[in-house]
Write a protein that holds these residues in place. Structure first.
Motif, PDB file in Angstrom:
ATOM      1  N   VAL A 152       3.902   7.570   7.486  1.00  0.00           N
ATOM      2  CA  VAL A 152       3.757   6.354   8.285  1.00  0.00           C
ATOM      3  C   VAL A 152       3.708   6.713   9.759  1.00  0.00           C
ATOM      4  O   VAL A 152       4.569   7.448  10.263  1.00  0.00           O
ATOM      5  N   LEU A 153       2.700   6.191  10.458  1.00  0.00           N
ATOM      6  CA  LEU A 153       2.590   6.353  11.904  1.00  0.00           C
ATOM      7  C   LEU A 153       2.719   4.987  12.556  1.00  0.00           C
ATOM      8  O   LEU A 153       1.816   4.152  12.432  1.00  0.00           O
ATOM      9  N   PRO A 154       3.838   4.694  13.238  1.00  0.00           N
ATOM     10  CA  PRO A 154       3.972   3.416  13.941  1.00  0.00           C
ATOM     11  C   PRO A 154       3.377   3.509  15.352  1.00  0.00           C
ATOM     12  O   PRO A 154       3.626   4.476  16.078  1.00  0.00           O
ATOM     13  N   LEU A 155       2.589   2.517  15.721  1.00  0.00           N
ATOM     14  CA  LEU A 155       1.991   2.455  17.056  1.00  0.00           C
ATOM     15  C   LEU A 155       2.383   1.133  17.705  1.00  0.00           C
ATOM     16  O   LEU A 155       1.991   0.071  17.227  1.00  0.00           O
ATOM     17  N   VAL A 156       3.157   1.203  18.779  1.00  0.00           N
ATOM     18  CA  VAL A 156       3.521  -0.013  19.514  1.00  0.00           C
ATOM     19  C   VAL A 156       2.324  -0.395  20.374  1.00  0.00           C
ATOM     20  O   VAL A 156       2.043   0.241  21.397  1.00  0.00           O
ATOM     21  N   LEU A 157       1.604  -1.436  19.931  1.00  0.00           N
ATOM     22  CA  LEU A 157       0.351  -1.817  20.573  1.00  0.00           C
ATOM     23  C   LEU A 157       0.190  -3.327  20.576  1.00  0.00           C
ATOM     24  O   LEU A 157       0.581  -4.002  19.632  1.00  0.00           O
ATOM     25  N   ASP A 158      -0.415  -3.826  21.632  1.00  0.00           N
ATOM     26  CA  ASP A 158      -0.892  -5.206  21.682  1.00  0.00           C
ATOM     27  C   ASP A 158      -2.405  -5.132  21.559  1.00  0.00           C
ATOM     28  O   ASP A 158      -3.073  -4.516  22.409  1.00  0.00           O
ATOM     29  N   PHE A 198       0.822  -1.205   0.000  1.00  0.00           N
ATOM     30  CA  PHE A 198       0.000   0.000   0.000  1.00  0.00           C
ATOM     31  C   PHE A 198       0.861   1.263   0.000  1.00  0.00           C
ATOM     32  O   PHE A 198       0.454   2.291  -0.561  1.00  0.00           O
ATOM     33  N   ALA A 199       2.044   1.200   0.603  1.00  0.00           N
ATOM     34  CA  ALA A 199       2.963   2.338   0.549  1.00  0.00           C
ATOM     35  C   ALA A 199       3.367   2.626  -0.892  1.00  0.00           C
ATOM     36  O   ALA A 199       3.481   3.789  -1.305  1.00  0.00           O
ATOM     37  N   GLN A 200       3.584   1.576  -1.676  1.00  0.00           N
ATOM     38  CA  GLN A 200       3.938   1.746  -3.090  1.00  0.00           C
ATOM     39  C   GLN A 200       2.864   2.530  -3.837  1.00  0.00           C
ATOM     40  O   GLN A 200       3.167   3.262  -4.784  1.00  0.00           O
ATOM     41  N   ALA A 201       1.618   2.355  -3.399  1.00  0.00           N
ATOM     42  CA  ALA A 201       0.499   3.026  -4.066  1.00  0.00           C
ATOM     43  C   ALA A 201       0.186   4.388  -3.444  1.00  0.00           C
ATOM     44  O   ALA A 201      -0.780   5.036  -3.850  1.00  0.00           O
ATOM     45  N   GLY A 202       0.984   4.797  -2.471  1.00  0.00           N
ATOM     46  CA  GLY A 202       0.816   6.127  -1.906  1.00  0.00           C
ATOM     47  C   GLY A 202      -0.175   6.260  -0.768  1.00  0.00           C
ATOM     48  O   GLY A 202      -0.500   7.378  -0.363  1.00  0.00           O
ATOM     49  N   TRP A 203      -0.644   5.142  -0.226  1.00  0.00           N
ATOM     50  CA  TRP A 203      -1.549   5.222   0.924  1.00  0.00           C
ATOM     51  C   TRP A 203      -0.761   5.635   2.166  1.00  0.00           C
ATOM     52  O   TRP A 203       0.367   5.158   2.386  1.00  0.00           O
ATOM     53  N   SER A 204      -1.336   6.499   2.984  1.00  0.00           N
ATOM     54  CA  SER A 204      -0.779   6.769   4.307  1.00  0.00           C
ATOM     55  C   SER A 204      -1.043   5.569   5.197  1.00  0.00           C
ATOM     56  O   SER A 204      -2.097   4.922   5.078  1.00  0.00           O
ATOM     57  N   LEU A 205      -0.118   5.288   6.109  1.00  0.00           N
ATOM     58  CA  LEU A 205      -0.199   4.063   6.904  1.00  0.00           C
ATOM     59  C   LEU A 205      -0.140   4.326   8.391  1.00  0.00           C
ATOM     60  O   LEU A 205       0.682   5.114   8.870  1.00  0.00           O
ATOM     61  N   ILE A 206      -1.018   3.637   9.108  1.00  0.00           N
ATOM     62  CA  ILE A 206      -0.889   3.492  10.561  1.00  0.00           C
ATOM     63  C   ILE A 206      -0.582   2.021  10.776  1.00  0.00           C
ATOM     64  O   ILE A 206      -1.411   1.158  10.478  1.00  0.00           O
ATOM     65  N   ILE A 207       0.612   1.735  11.245  1.00  0.00           N
ATOM     66  CA  ILE A 207       1.035   0.340  11.424  1.00  0.00           C
ATOM     67  C   ILE A 207       1.205   0.070  12.908  1.00  0.00           C
ATOM     68  O   ILE A 207       1.835   0.835  13.627  1.00  0.00           O
ATOM     69  N   SER A 208       0.625  -1.038  13.364  1.00  0.00           N
ATOM     70  CA  SER A 208       0.707  -1.365  14.781  1.00  0.00           C
ATOM     71  C   SER A 208       1.263  -2.765  14.978  1.00  0.00           C
ATOM     72  O   SER A 208       1.126  -3.639  14.111  1.00  0.00           O
ATOM     73  N   GLY A 209       1.898  -2.962  16.124  1.00  0.00           N
ATOM     74  CA  GLY A 209       2.455  -4.262  16.465  1.00  0.00           C
ATOM     75  C   GLY A 209       3.117  -4.193  17.828  1.00  0.00           C
ATOM     76  O   GLY A 209       3.318  -3.099  18.389  1.00  0.00           O
TER      77      GLY A 209
END
Length: 252
Positions: free
Chosen positions: A52-58, A22-33
């Motif tokens: 890109v917004l990384p969220l350290v989440l369980d 999705f990054a390749q297609a230009g979508w903004s990302l909220i990624i969690s893990g």
């Protein structure tokens, strides 16, 4: 404005592959893990392509999920897509000798975690309206029984029915829901299930040409980019090498 996508379980496997696609297609990302180092590495890798917004989440931690989602920055507040990818299988032993802690972990992650992310993000998806979509990672294990699947398969059957029920509740909002049901896929998922047994992992996939995380990412990209009036209710996919065995019969 760039469409924004929220991905749970983004630190490996399907989640990481989806983030890259999705990054390749230009979508903004909220990624969690849960794994901060991997999450930050992925965010650094993709930040040159998109926001890109990384969220350290369980996902099992309801309070943490509520706080993080309530405080999303303004540029990430409008959400077009949610990929409920976080999930796991633990163990392959028969139900009568299994580890109850493993059952708890699967239920808390595969069911409750999915429920938390879905409920907390639905208002943002509904605000977006037409074209918004949720993709839930189910499994063929939710459709077809096999030994050792017990709770894992049951959690994926829950995901399937929950996805169908969501469609009923969301009628008229424009928000779409898909249950994606993969078969044999090669990823860290199976290494976790096998307790880190690399030899067993290698034997499972050797010569089978299994589905790869990039295949799943491409499928999800297709699902979320269908015309706004199209909903893919469910999609089951297997590698060509995999099929259904005959029903087993135990004989004395």
């Amino acid at each position: 404005m760039q469409p924004t996508l929220f991905i749970t379980g983004a630190t490996s496997g399907f989640g990481a592959a989806c983030a890259r696609r999705f990054a390749q297609a230009g979508w903004s990302l909220i990624i969690s893990g849960r794994r901060e180092d991997r999450l930050q590495e992925l965010a650094d890798e993709l930040s040159g392509q998109t926001e890109v917004l990384p969220l350290v989440l369980d996902v099992r931690d309801r309070a943490a999920m509520e706080t993080a989602i309530a405080n999303l920055p303004e540029q990430f507040s409008s959400l077009r897509g949610l990929i409920n990818n976080a999930g796991l299988a633990l163990g392959t032993e028969p139900a009568q000798v299994c580890d109850l802690d493993q059952w708890d972990t699967m239920v808390d992650t595969n069911i409750k975690g999915l429920l938390y992310s879905t409920r907390l993000l639905l208002p943002r998806l509904i605000t977006h309206g037409a074209g918004a979509g949720i993709v839930n990672l189910g499994s063929i294990a939710g459709n077809w029984p096999y030994p050792g699947s017990h709770v894992y398969g049951a959690t994926k059957a829950f995901v399937r029915q929950f996805s169908l029920n969501l469609r009923c509740d969301l009628q008229g909002t424009g928000v779409r829901v898909t249950n994606l049901e993969p078969g044999l896929c090669e990823s860290e998922f199976s290494l976790v299930r096998f307790g880190g047994d690399q030899a067993r992992y290698d034997a499972t996939y050797g010569g089978a040409s299994p589905i790869q995380p990039e295949d799943i990412a491409e499928t999800i990209f297709w699902i979320l980019n269908q015309p706004a009036h199209i909903n893919i209710n469910s999609l089951e996919l297997m590698p060509v090498s995999q099929a259904w065995n005959n029903f087993a019969i135990h004989r004395e």
